[in-house]
Design an enzyme around this catalytic site. Sequence first.
Site, PDB file in Angstrom:
ATOM      1  N   GLU A 142      12.071   4.693 -41.404  1.00  0.00           N
ATOM      2  CA  GLU A 142      12.474   4.324 -39.959  1.00  0.00           C
ATOM      3  C   GLU A 142      13.699   4.682 -39.444  1.00  0.00           C
ATOM      4  O   GLU A 142      14.662   4.122 -39.479  1.00  0.00           O
ATOM      5  CB  GLU A 142      12.816   2.675 -40.443  1.00  0.00           C
ATOM      6  N   GLU A 191       3.401   0.596 -42.636  1.00  0.00           N
ATOM      7  CA  GLU A 191       4.041  -0.642 -42.987  1.00  0.00           C
ATOM      8  C   GLU A 191       3.638  -1.982 -41.965  1.00  0.00           C
ATOM      9  O   GLU A 191       3.620  -1.913 -40.823  1.00  0.00           O
ATOM     10  CB  GLU A 191       5.489  -0.661 -43.084  1.00  0.00           C
TER      11      GLU A 191
END
Length: 357
Positions: A148, A266
């Site tokens: 991320e 995710e």
Amino acid sequence: MMHVAADPTEGYKISDVFRETSTVGLTVCRTWAFIDGGDRALQISPGVYDELVFQALDFVISEARKYGIRLILSLVNNFNDYGGKPQYTQWGRNAGVQITSDDDFYTNPVVKEYYRNHVKRVLRRLNTVTNIAYKDDPTIMAWELINEPRCRTDYSGRTVQGWVQEMATYTKSIDNKHLLEIGMEGFYGDSMPEKKQLNPGGYKFGTDFISSNLIKEIDFATIHAYPDLWLSGESDYAQLGFMQRWMSNHWIDSMKILKKPLVVSEFGKSNKDQAYTLRRRNLFMNTIYRNIYNFARSGGAIGGGLVWQIVAEGMESYYDGYEIVLSENPSTTRLIAGQSHKMLALGHMLNRPHDFI
């Protein structure tokens, strides 16, 4: 996984997770190949590693191999969980380097060298259990550059893109056998400003899904999906509607612009949310799974989805609200198993490689 396995008395939990997930048909696990400083550190300080913790990662890889699981290994975190970007910049400060923010991780030559050295150390690691170098191990499906990535000092996405280009090129120079992905959540940036309206409201994180994933060394694109966080307080209907747009637009972009596979790497629904129920989580997961299956069945460039996160019994200290214990959640386990078997059958039916499935 590595953090758990670093305690020799807890290694059985790794075996439990892989055994349980393989039983329900899961074939890919994404996990960390970093612990930067702190408890059970892999990298104690720049270039200094704890051999016993590295052996824990060796064990994780060997157990995955035993149960037929392929691994996506992430090389650093954007956040301070297990060290991450903040630890790298703090190491720079400790060495007397002028650091103005954690985003200097992407531009400071000393800090970038710390990261490159970690990439080299991990990829060239010789597994003490299997005697196979990581860069040659087919158990490893892909490397992830950073979990991320975000850059609040440059919302255009160009700073992160420059770092991705540099580090992707470097990673491939050591290992051109394995797939490589960035670890992005999917936020659109300045290269196609008209697409920024698709981002959840107010989210500007300095990444560009399109331009960064067009880098030729990047083999597949990723998105994450947390509408319970991104659209907190909105109805299930609004959150599911967002998810439909989020997935379909990235799927189309991956097919038509990137011409690369897409993985939903995710997604989850937190049991800490005030409105949480098991039925709502299962409905959310089923929606994600149905989209993935329908996109894949149409012949589009989608590879699969990885739920966050599956843990074993006795791993309560790792609970973050998104945890799923297969043995304790039969309805969710049936949902996961059903999707796994449908995707596997689809892969066979289409007679194409299904490494991503």
